[in-house]
Design an enzyme around this catalytic site. Structure first.
Site, mmCIF file in Angstrom:
data_model
loop_
_atom_site.group_PDB
_atom_site.id
_atom_site.type_symbol
_atom_site.label_atom_id
_atom_site.label_comp_id
_atom_site.label_asym_id
_atom_site.label_seq_id
_atom_site.Cartn_x
_atom_site.Cartn_y
_atom_site.Cartn_z
ATOM 1 N N TYR A 113 -13.242 -3.940 9.638
ATOM 2 C CA TYR A 113 -11.826 -2.797 9.890
ATOM 3 C C TYR A 113 -11.409 -2.919 12.236
ATOM 4 O O TYR A 113 -10.105 -2.966 11.993
ATOM 5 C CB TYR A 113 -12.093 -1.257 9.802
ATOM 6 C CG TYR A 113 -10.885 -0.421 9.385
ATOM 7 C CD1 TYR A 113 -10.565 -0.804 8.336
ATOM 8 C CD2 TYR A 113 -11.177 1.099 10.727
ATOM 9 C CE1 TYR A 113 -8.940 0.481 7.696
ATOM 10 C CE2 TYR A 113 -9.209 0.849 10.308
ATOM 11 C CZ TYR A 113 -8.605 1.115 8.710
ATOM 12 O OH TYR A 113 -7.092 2.309 8.889
ATOM 13 N N ASN A 122 1.540 -2.503 5.204
ATOM 14 C CA ASN A 122 0.200 -1.122 5.111
ATOM 15 C C ASN A 122 -1.187 -1.181 4.501
ATOM 16 O O ASN A 122 -1.904 -0.870 4.602
ATOM 17 C CB ASN A 122 0.855 -0.116 4.953
ATOM 18 C CG ASN A 122 0.136 1.128 4.609
ATOM 19 O OD1 ASN A 122 -0.269 1.795 5.996
ATOM 20 N ND2 ASN A 122 0.080 1.656 3.360
ATOM 21 N N ASP A 176 -1.586 -7.596 -5.858
ATOM 22 C CA ASP A 176 -2.450 -7.856 -4.136
ATOM 23 C C ASP A 176 -2.462 -8.504 -2.989
ATOM 24 O O ASP A 176 -2.194 -9.744 -3.534
ATOM 25 C CB ASP A 176 -4.428 -8.853 -5.430
ATOM 26 C CG ASP A 176 -5.448 -8.880 -4.470
ATOM 27 O OD1 ASP A 176 -4.840 -8.656 -3.305
ATOM 28 O OD2 ASP A 176 -6.140 -8.489 -5.208
ATOM 29 N N VAL A 177 -2.384 -7.800 -1.845
ATOM 30 C CA VAL A 177 -1.796 -9.179 -1.088
ATOM 31 C C VAL A 177 -2.484 -10.139 -0.636
ATOM 32 O O VAL A 177 -2.412 -10.901 0.483
ATOM 33 C CB VAL A 177 -1.085 -7.824 0.081
ATOM 34 C CG1 VAL A 177 -0.248 -7.398 0.082
ATOM 35 C CG2 VAL A 177 -2.053 -7.393 0.570
ATOM 36 N N SER A 202 -4.598 0.491 14.018
ATOM 37 C CA SER A 202 -5.162 1.450 13.569
ATOM 38 C C SER A 202 -5.683 1.064 14.780
ATOM 39 O O SER A 202 -5.810 0.508 16.030
ATOM 40 C CB SER A 202 -6.746 0.841 13.194
ATOM 41 O OG SER A 202 -7.917 2.075 13.506
ATOM 42 N N ILE A 222 -5.940 10.243 11.041
ATOM 43 C CA ILE A 222 -5.066 10.851 9.841
ATOM 44 C C ILE A 222 -5.777 10.942 8.634
ATOM 45 O O ILE A 222 -5.324 10.106 8.017
ATOM 46 C CB ILE A 222 -3.792 10.304 10.331
ATOM 47 C CG1 ILE A 222 -2.782 10.146 11.429
ATOM 48 C CG2 ILE A 222 -2.839 11.184 9.533
ATOM 49 C CD1 ILE A 222 -1.919 9.529 11.869
ATOM 50 N N LYS A 271 -8.325 -5.027 11.925
ATOM 51 C CA LYS A 271 -6.762 -4.154 13.029
ATOM 52 C C LYS A 271 -6.682 -4.500 13.673
ATOM 53 O O LYS A 271 -5.557 -4.983 14.520
ATOM 54 C CB LYS A 271 -6.773 -2.540 12.938
ATOM 55 C CG LYS A 271 -7.604 -2.323 11.231
ATOM 56 C CD LYS A 271 -5.695 -1.903 10.602
ATOM 57 C CE LYS A 271 -6.195 -1.264 9.376
ATOM 58 N NZ LYS A 271 -4.649 -1.959 9.224
ATOM 59 N N GLY A 312 0.742 -1.394 0.268
ATOM 60 C CA GLY A 312 -0.080 0.050 -0.065
ATOM 61 C C GLY A 312 0.739 1.468 0.256
ATOM 62 O O GLY A 312 -0.200 2.314 0.609
#
Lengths: 269, 253
Positions: free
Chosen positions: A161, A93, A66-67, A148, A194, A165, A16
């Site tokens: 998410y 990332n 593409d991980v 995150s 951020i 995370k 990323g």
């Protein structure tokens, strides 16, 4: 002792790495002397990032990846080793930011859930798996996983998410414990809010507009992450492993209470 | 060697408080190497002498005082010494780790109070005095060096652990309270450290060393670069956080 913060000649892979926080980490790592393999799904941003690194006098390659596909994750690490001869640093990332858009649980499909797990958690696992063996063989390595604040706290209607995370932090701990004997460390960076240029309008609408509720009184900027990534990538962090490094404006320290408001309560008799 | 300019402390003045232990000279050296002037406040004269010795290549730039900081009067006197030499304070580093270990049922109340006073009361008094100046100038960086025992229990460790958990809570509280004044307050949590250079193989004869995931004790120099970053202007969005540099102790069972 500060020269340990130099990355002179180190080889770093950043997934990323073409946009947002990834791009900012690529820039700072290059400034600190690292050579870069920049990975991402779209070729445009990663090629531009690699060009930027080369313009700084460092070596760089762009590897479309593409991980969520383990074969591509393996190919990324192979490409870095083939070009540079080694991999010293892996920064996981890459993440689907679209799944940070709040969605009621009953509207989340199996595919939505699985796609986020595939990229955010499996992708980090695949890249760590591919990089850790060569790192162990050379007796040193740095794995940095970008988590995150949602990896430590819940978010309303933010399922994938938060879960992925949180998983990243646990992946970091297991990697750290398992690879310590081979000289390989693993740490997480925990960014709070951020805003990045890449953040599309729908996600932007779901994020706070200002940092007024944070102890710092402001949101972070992508540049904030640079010196932290360089520190964790460098030998200055050799005794640190399994840990989290948080950049969140103080949000986790105090919770989301509006700052500036606090009652005074006198001592009881 | 390419180094990010963000790691510079050039032109900054730091106050370093040491409650005990033998790591203050290394912390002072890291700050000085990054370009800061250092004023040390050490509970013991012996520690101050070691700090002065470690900074002896630039004797005019650094100074300090040996003082037991257990009252408002004591901290005022130390700050008067500081003001005699420096214009302003940008950085405060508190090393509140005067160690003590004894079975809980045998701890005398005087010892309990002394541990809390050396580590917590003194750190609060200095932070209050220095923080007031930082609020006035709208800038400051505070770093508390604490033990990982802030997060975990240890046999014989009750008094010391309580003091370290107190320093962690102080870190979070001051970060939240003073964030609006552009003051950042963070902690570095350390594990089992030694300032001596003991060969790794010799260290590993101890079972407790083999228990640490990286299988060696930490050195004060292991936290020097991180200390410099947390004291820098670039450390602007991290506050109220402990960063553990402990060889992996905190992440495993």
């Amino acid at each position: 002792m500060l020269d340990r913060l130099s990355l002179d000649g180190r080889v770093a892979v950043v997934t990323g790495g073409g946009t947002g926080l990834g791009l900012e980490m690529v820039r700072h790592l290059a400034r600190a002397g690292a050579n870069l393999a920049v990975a991402g799904r779209r070729s445009g941003p990663i090629e531009s990032a690699a060009d930027e690194v080369k313009a700084m006098g460092q070596d760089a390659i762009a590897v479309s990846t593409d991980v969520s596909d383990s074969a591509q994750a393996n190919a990324l690490i192979d490409a870095a080793i083939q070009h540079f001869g080694r991999v010293d640093v892996l920064i996981n990332n890459a993440a689907l930011v679209s799944d940070s858009i709040p969605t009621p649980i009953w509207d989340i499909s199996d595919q939505d859930w699985q796609a986020a797990l595939d990229v955010n958690l499996s992708g980090a696992f695949y890249c760590a798996r591919a990089a850790s063996k060569p790192m162990a063989d050379q007796g040193q390595g740095k794995i940095i996983n970008v988590s995150s604040g949602f990896g430590l706290r819940g978010g309303r209607d933010i399922y994938m998410y938060c879960c992925t995370k949180g998983g990243i932090i646990q992946l970091t701990r297991v990697l750290s414990f398992s690879l310590a004997r081979y000289g390989v460390t693993a740490n997480s960076i925990v960014p709070g809010f951020i805003p990045t240029v890449g953040t599309d309008s729908e996600i932007r609408d779901a994020l706070p507009r200002s940092g007024a509720y944070l102890p710092t009184g402001k949101l972070g900027v992508p540049e904030d992450i640079g010196p932290v990534a360089v520190f964790l990538a460098s030998s200055a962090s050799d005794y640190m492993t399994g840990e989290t490094f948080t950049l969140d404006g103080g949000g986790l320290a105090g919770g989301l209470a509006p700052t500036g408001y606090a009652p005074e309560i006198p001592l009881e008799p | 060697m390419p180094l990010l300019p963000q790691y510079s402390l050039a032109g900054k003045t730091a106050i370093l408080y040491s409650a005990g232990g033998d790591e203050a000279p290394f912390l002072a050296q890291a700050l000085a190497e990054a370009g800061a002037s250092v004023f040390a406040i050490c509970r013991r004269q012996e520690t101050l002498d070691a700090v002065s010795e470690s900074l002896s290549n630039e004797p005019g730039r650094h100074s300090g005082v040996a003082a037991v900081i257990d009252s408002k009067g004591a901290v005022d006197a130390a700050m008067a010494e500081f003001r005699g030499r420096h214009e302003r304070v940008d950085i405060l580093v508190n090393d509140g780790r005067s160690m003590f270990a004894r079975a809980a049922k045998e701890i005398w109340l005087d010892d309990w109070d002394e541990v809390q006073s050396r580590n917590v009361r003194s750190t609060f008094l200095i932070s209050q005095a220095v923080g007031s100046e930082m609020i006035g100038q709208g800038y400051g960086r505070i770093v508390n060096i604490i033990s990982g025992l802030a997060e975990r229990g240890m046999i014989n460790g009750s008094a010391f652990s309580v003091s370290q958990a107190g320093l962690l809570a102080l870190t979070r509280s001051l970060a939240v309270e003073w964030g609006q004044h552009n003051i950042r307050v963070n902690a570095i949590g350390v594990g089992w450290t030694t300032a001596e250079d003991i060969p790794v193989e010799e260290q590993r004869q101890e079972q407790l060393v083999r228990y640490i995931p990286v299988r060696q004790k930490g050195q004060p120099r292991d936290i020097g670069p991180l200390l410099v970053y947390l004291c820098s202007e670039a450390c602007d969005y991290t506050t109220g956080q402990p960063v553990y540099v402990d060889g992996g102790l905190n992440a495993h069972p």
